[in-house]
Design a protein around this motif. Structure first.
Motif, short mmCIF file in Angstrom:
data_model
loop_
_atom_site.label_atom_id
_atom_site.label_comp_id
_atom_site.label_asym_id
_atom_site.label_seq_id
_atom_site.Cartn_x
_atom_site.Cartn_y
_atom_site.Cartn_z
N THR A 1 32.41 37.09 39.54
CA THR A 1 33.83 37.67 39.88
C THR A 1 34.45 38.11 38.46
N ILE A 2 35.00 39.25 38.85
CA ILE A 2 35.53 39.91 37.69
C ILE A 2 37.17 39.98 38.01
N GLU B 1 30.55 41.52 29.39
CA GLU B 1 30.03 40.07 29.56
C GLU B 1 31.52 39.18 29.54
N ARG B 2 31.99 39.31 28.60
CA ARG B 2 33.33 38.37 28.69
C ARG B 2 34.06 38.46 29.92
N ARG B 3 34.15 39.61 30.64
CA ARG B 3 34.95 39.62 31.71
C ARG B 3 34.26 38.98 33.09
N ALA C 1 35.27 45.99 35.95
CA ALA C 1 36.45 45.58 35.20
C ALA C 1 37.43 46.61 35.11
N ASP C 2 37.39 47.74 34.91
CA ASP C 2 38.33 48.67 34.78
C ASP C 2 38.94 49.01 36.35
N ILE D 1 37.90 41.00 41.95
CA ILE D 1 36.68 41.13 42.74
C ILE D 1 35.31 40.44 42.55
N THR D 2 34.87 39.71 43.79
CA THR D 2 33.77 39.09 43.51
C THR D 2 32.74 39.70 44.38
N VAL D 3 31.25 39.81 43.51
CA VAL D 3 30.36 40.46 43.75
C VAL D 3 29.29 39.46 44.03
#
Length: 564
Positions: A400-401, A385-387, A298-299, A308-310
């Motif tokens: 995804t973030i 978790e919210r991100r 997230a940072d 970013i999709t993981v």
């Protein structure tokens, strides 16, 4: 030095063609000549291929060396000693009982659990009434179609639900990203490499008789420097980037490796993209369950403006990740037979990795510290978790973030805050000699005396599971050293209830109970004077502020009357 398999194969073919046409002495001399040509280990190899005893080949060498004359006798067909199987008709059946216990053996027999070495089998057969030597057992096993074999890793582990569907899901997403010109990277950590004069597997071409030497014993101690290669393989450009860490393999190290790749290489190769697909396994530093990894991503997303999709491979399937067989396999090939005497040697060797299909690799050294034991606070966990926006298909593997709006502020969790400072009035009231059993000046000296003990305790708590870097349990608020000592003394003397003390200090009772229990062992280091103070224990502590004030007033009156 081992005899090459190609040479043994040629000898086997020659023996099969020639030996049937030779008499006893001719066979012996011929086998001895071949063993002599092979050098060290030749007798054993020739005896095994020709299915004769080693003593026969050795006797042939002696005859060749001594030049003895032929005896002129050729054994007639059928002559000579009978084989062990012919002399003992039950030998083969007894041997089968030992080597195949699950099919034909007795389930409760001790022979079922015998180690299947030649000597063990020979001993067990002899005890069972079939005296036989270990070499004969070996000959019988080869005649039965057995051979020495290692274990082969071919059995797949237990399959998780939707294992193959996840593979297809990853493949579809990767094709979609690549078709749109977006970066797709595969990430993982390679095995740690000790830095020093250590022997490494593999062979390289060297002048004959001049191998690279290394100590005969490799002792990797706690002070031995190690290299932790974290690989990032770009599927679209067939290029690798390796961040070589020197500390620990943590989630922060994994995220920093991605950040370095993007800043140094990624944004140059993809200057105008705003999306990135990362494929990783489900364990290790980039675990699918790691909130630290997600918070670091997230940072990273906020810093680089990337969405970013993981996608994680299912548990037990990390070898399907492209970085394993596209990048790490080639790096292992480059490092074969080369001692890694320094980080520079490792970096240069990794960077020199190339393939005929166009693979290029860049390596960089990362000397940052990545301490372990980092535990997220409740607010940080909820923020991470919210991100994360989880996919509908296995959101625990696919998420995804997105970068966050700088003006957007997530509300803090009030339960995770340590709270305002303890009111001075409460501290003054609770440190009264009627409660602590000592003058306030002596209490302050006790706080200073126990401060080194508190530092040691904090370090122990920081390294224990469930503690964060400040030495506290995230489930309980923080409390400064002075008030930790205070609540430990009050709880030991039971001069005030923790419920009332928590109300006066602006904390919850469980917070004071936790810190009082953790700080109580420190009091043992204060000496016998404090021990005498702690012997006193009130049976009915005051439960209200009015009752507490009456206890203090009564104590002051006794002191004043005694002094007068």
């Amino acid at each position: 030095m081992a005899i090459p398999d190609e040479v043994l194969a040629v000898l086997d073919a020659k023996f099969a063609a020639v030996l049937p046409h030779l008499d006893e002495r001719q066979r012996r001399l011929y086998l001895a000549s071949e063993a002599e040509a092979l050098g060290h280990g030749g007798i054993a190899a020739v005896a095994r291929l020709a299915e004769v005893s080693e003593s026969t080949v050795a006797r042939g060498r002696e005859e060749l060396a001594g030049g003895t004359q032929a005896l002129g006798r050729v054994r007639r067909p059928g002559g000579g000693r009978k084989s062990a199987a012919e002399r003992d008709p039950g030998l083969v059946a007894a041997l089968e009982l030992l080597i195949e216990p699950r099919e034909v053996g007795d389930p409760v027999s001790p022979l079922r659990w015998t180690t299947a070495s030649l000597r063990d089998l020979s001993r067990e057969l002899t005890d069972a009434g079939h005296p036989v030597s270990a070499p004969v057992v070996g000959s019988l096993l080869r005649a039965m179609g057995f051979s020495l074999q290692g274990m082969a890793k071919t059995q797949a582990g237990s399959q998780v639900p939707d294992r193959d569907a996840q593979f297809r899901h990853i493949n579809t997403a990767a094709e979609r990203f690549l078709a749109g010109g977006l970066p797709v990277v595969s990430v993982d950590t390679k095995q740690k490499e000790p830095i020093g004069d250590f022997a490494r597997p593999g062979r390289t071409y060297r002048p004959k008789g001049q191998p690279i030497t290394a100590p005969d014993h490799d002792f990797v101690g706690p002070d031995t420097p190690v290299a932790i290669p974290y690989g990032i393989y770009d599927l679209g450009r067939d290029s690798g980037w390796v961040n070589v860490g020197t500390d620990r393999n943590t989630a922060a190290f994994a995220v920093e490796s991605l950040r370095r790749w993007w800043k140094i290489q990624g944004r140059l190769d993809y200057p105008s993209v705003d999306r990135l697909l990362v494929t990783a396994d489900s364990g290790g530093a980039n675990s699918a369950d790691s909130r630290l990894f997600k918070m670091g991503l997230a940072d990273f997303a906020d810093e680089c403006g990337l969405r970013i999709t993981v996608m994680h491979f299912p548990p037990g399937t990390s070898k399907w990740n492209k970085v394993e067989h596209r990048l790490f396999s080639r790096i292992t090939h480059s490092l074969r037979g080369q001692p890694l005497t320094s980080y520079e040697v490792l970096l240069e060797t990794i960077s020199a990795t190339r393939t005929s299909t166009g693979l290029t690799v860049h390596a960089a050294l990362d000397e940052n510290a990545y301490p372990t034991g980092r535990v997220l606070t409740r607010a940080e966990r909820k923020s991470a978790e919210r991100r994360v926006k989880r996919d509908e298909f296995h959101g625990e593997w696919n998420y995804t973030i997105a970068p966050q709006d700088p003006d957007q502020q997530l509300p803090a969790d009030p339960r995770d805050e340590s709270g305002p400072p303890v009111p001075a009035e409460a501290t003054f009231l609770l440190t009264h000699p009627a409660l602590t059993g000592m003058p306030r000046e002596q209490f302050e000296q006790l706080v200073l005396q126990l401060e080194p003990c508190q530092q040691v305790l904090t370090e122990v708590e920081r390294q224990s599971a469930g503690r964060d870097g400040r030495g506290r349990n995230p489930g309980f608020g923080t409390l400064d050293h002075r008030h930790r000592v205070l609540v430990a003394v009050l709880r030991s003397r039971n001069t005030v209830t923790l419920t009332l003390a928590a109300e006066l200090m602006g904390r919850k009772r469980n917070v004071l109970s936790y810190h009082a229990g953790r700080s109580k062992p420190m009091l043992a280091f204060a000496g016998p004077e404090l021990a005498r103070v702690l012997v006193f224990r009130r049976t009915r502590p005051p439960r209200t502020l009015e009752a507490l004030k009456r206890v203090i007033k009564h104590h002051d009156n006794e002191i004043n009357s005694g002094s007068s």
